[in-house]
Design a protein around this motif. Structure first.
Motif, PDB file in Angstrom:
ATOM      1  N   THR A 105      -3.504  16.701  32.931  1.00  0.00           N
ATOM      2  CA  THR A 105      -4.605  16.390  32.015  1.00  0.00           C
ATOM      3  C   THR A 105      -4.141  16.325  30.563  1.00  0.00           C
ATOM      4  O   THR A 105      -4.835  15.767  29.721  1.00  0.00           O
ATOM      5  CB  THR A 105      -5.739  17.433  32.134  1.00  0.00           C
ATOM      6  OG1 THR A 105      -5.237  18.717  31.750  1.00  0.00           O
ATOM      7  CG2 THR A 105      -6.290  17.492  33.550  1.00  0.00           C
ATOM      8  N   LEU A 106      -2.973  16.891  30.277  1.00  0.00           N
ATOM      9  CA  LEU A 106      -2.452  16.851  28.912  1.00  0.00           C
ATOM     10  C   LEU A 106      -1.749  15.516  28.681  1.00  0.00           C
ATOM     11  O   LEU A 106      -0.873  15.123  29.450  1.00  0.00           O
ATOM     12  CB  LEU A 106      -1.461  17.986  28.662  1.00  0.00           C
ATOM     13  CG  LEU A 106      -0.869  18.017  27.253  1.00  0.00           C
ATOM     14  CD1 LEU A 106      -1.897  18.548  26.264  1.00  0.00           C
ATOM     15  CD2 LEU A 106       0.377  18.871  27.212  1.00  0.00           C
ATOM     16  N   ASP A 107      -2.126  14.823  27.646  1.00  0.00           N
ATOM     17  CA  ASP A 107      -1.465  13.572  27.278  1.00  0.00           C
ATOM     18  C   ASP A 107      -0.267  13.916  26.397  1.00  0.00           C
ATOM     19  O   ASP A 107      -0.394  14.057  25.179  1.00  0.00           O
ATOM     20  CB  ASP A 107      -2.452  12.659  26.539  1.00  0.00           C
ATOM     21  CG  ASP A 107      -1.872  11.285  26.228  1.00  0.00           C
ATOM     22  OD1 ASP A 107      -0.634  11.107  26.353  1.00  0.00           O
ATOM     23  OD2 ASP A 107      -2.646  10.401  25.840  1.00  0.00           O
ATOM     24  N   ASP A 108       0.890  14.068  27.022  1.00  0.00           N
ATOM     25  CA  ASP A 108       2.069  14.501  26.268  1.00  0.00           C
ATOM     26  C   ASP A 108       2.500  13.471  25.229  1.00  0.00           C
ATOM     27  O   ASP A 108       3.066  13.818  24.201  1.00  0.00           O
ATOM     28  CB  ASP A 108       3.221  14.893  27.189  1.00  0.00           C
ATOM     29  CG  ASP A 108       3.677  13.814  28.151  1.00  0.00           C
ATOM     30  OD1 ASP A 108       3.053  12.729  28.203  1.00  0.00           O
ATOM     31  OD2 ASP A 108       4.665  14.056  28.866  1.00  0.00           O
ATOM     32  N   SER A 126       6.765  12.561  30.388  1.00  0.00           N
ATOM     33  CA  SER A 126       6.204  11.412  31.094  1.00  0.00           C
ATOM     34  C   SER A 126       6.993  10.130  30.813  1.00  0.00           C
ATOM     35  O   SER A 126       6.980   9.213  31.633  1.00  0.00           O
ATOM     36  CB  SER A 126       4.732  11.215  30.713  1.00  0.00           C
ATOM     37  OG  SER A 126       4.604  10.938  29.328  1.00  0.00           O
ATOM     38  N   LEU A 127       7.692  10.065  29.686  1.00  0.00           N
ATOM     39  CA  LEU A 127       8.516   8.889  29.390  1.00  0.00           C
ATOM     40  C   LEU A 127       9.690   8.754  30.345  1.00  0.00           C
ATOM     41  O   LEU A 127      10.211   7.659  30.530  1.00  0.00           O
ATOM     42  CB  LEU A 127       9.052   8.959  27.954  1.00  0.00           C
ATOM     43  CG  LEU A 127       8.052   8.776  26.835  1.00  0.00           C
ATOM     44  CD1 LEU A 127       8.741   8.954  25.486  1.00  0.00           C
ATOM     45  CD2 LEU A 127       7.380   7.416  26.912  1.00  0.00           C
ATOM     46  N   ASP A 128      10.118   9.861  30.935  1.00  0.00           N
ATOM     47  CA  ASP A 128      11.284   9.844  31.814  1.00  0.00           C
ATOM     48  C   ASP A 128      10.937   9.615  33.278  1.00  0.00           C
ATOM     49  O   ASP A 128      11.829   9.568  34.121  1.00  0.00           O
ATOM     50  CB  ASP A 128      12.059  11.165  31.700  1.00  0.00           C
ATOM     51  CG  ASP A 128      12.634  11.361  30.307  1.00  0.00           C
ATOM     52  OD1 ASP A 128      12.923  10.356  29.634  1.00  0.00           O
ATOM     53  OD2 ASP A 128      12.787  12.515  29.886  1.00  0.00           O
ATOM     54  N   VAL A 135       3.621  13.843  35.878  1.00  0.00           N
ATOM     55  CA  VAL A 135       4.504  14.757  35.164  1.00  0.00           C
ATOM     56  C   VAL A 135       4.191  14.690  33.673  1.00  0.00           C
ATOM     57  O   VAL A 135       4.189  13.616  33.064  1.00  0.00           O
ATOM     58  CB  VAL A 135       5.988  14.419  35.414  1.00  0.00           C
ATOM     59  CG1 VAL A 135       6.896  15.316  34.598  1.00  0.00           C
ATOM     60  CG2 VAL A 135       6.307  14.540  36.897  1.00  0.00           C
ATOM     61  N   ARG A 136       3.920  15.860  33.100  1.00  0.00           N
ATOM     62  CA  ARG A 136       3.620  15.969  31.676  1.00  0.00           C
ATOM     63  C   ARG A 136       4.379  17.159  31.107  1.00  0.00           C
ATOM     64  O   ARG A 136       4.636  18.136  31.801  1.00  0.00           O
ATOM     65  CB  ARG A 136       2.127  16.202  31.439  1.00  0.00           C
ATOM     66  CG  ARG A 136       1.210  15.138  31.978  1.00  0.00           C
ATOM     67  CD  ARG A 136       1.271  13.871  31.113  1.00  0.00           C
ATOM     68  NE  ARG A 136       0.276  12.914  31.521  1.00  0.00           N
ATOM     69  CZ  ARG A 136       0.441  12.016  32.488  1.00  0.00           C
ATOM     70  NH1 ARG A 136       1.567  11.976  33.148  1.00  0.00           N
ATOM     71  NH2 ARG A 136      -0.510  11.171  32.796  1.00  0.00           N
TER      72      ARG A 136
END
Length: 167
Positions: A105-108, A126-128, A135-136
């Motif tokens: 739920t967290l927008d990293d 999340s970029l990886d 995944v956050r």
């Protein structure tokens, strides 16, 4: 077995010196590959580095920085501990960064943007991720942050988390 590595994280990224440890029968092939792909690196750099290692300076540097990085990681882990409900701290086993996971739920990426506005560089996990979208979290680097700067940087990270969650 073949080992490939670099001195970028141990010494300095700008050094741009790597190494290959290979079986003797592969040495000619690696020499040929290096000759074909070299960007004309200065030959004195590897020689100076070899002397640096042979004289024990690298081992001394690694011992000193390992202890310092452990102190920084523990300090950061202690500052993160109260966020146990929102963030899961990865193991503090050494290295130059600490992994912090969050629920999906967290927008990293939003937190990283809010951090950037506050002068804190955050790498969203999340970029990886390619195959997984759940995944956050963050990889928090501390190698370039002296201990005395970590509490202020953490306060800005906390503000970034609060700002991203509030929106």
């Amino acid at each position: 077995m073949i080992y490939v590595g670099t001195f970028s994280k141990v010494l300095a990224p700008g050094l741009r010196v790597g190494y290959v440890v290979s079986p003797p029968h592969l040495v000619p092939a690696f020499h040929a590959a290096r000759s074909a792909s070299s960007l004309g690196a200065e030959p004195q750099t590897p020689r100076i580095l070899a002397d640096f290692i042979a004289e024990g300076y690298l081992a001394r540097h690694v011992r000193r920085t390992t202890g310092e990085y452990q102190r920084r990681a523990e300090m950061l882990g202690n500052l993160l501990a109260p966020f146990g409900g929102r963030l899961q701290i990865g193991p503090i086993t050494g290295g130059i960064h600490l992994t912090v996971a969050a629920d999906e739920t967290l927008d990293d990426r939003a937190v990283a943007g809010a951090g950037r506005e506050r002068g804190v560089v955050l790498h969203p996990l999340s970029l990886d991720c390619i195959a997984r979208t759940d995944v956050r979290g963050f990889a928090l680097g501390f190698a370039a942050a002296p201990c005395e700067t970590i509490p202020d940087a953490f306060a800005r990270l906390r503000d970034a988390l609060d700002a991203a969650v509030a929106t």
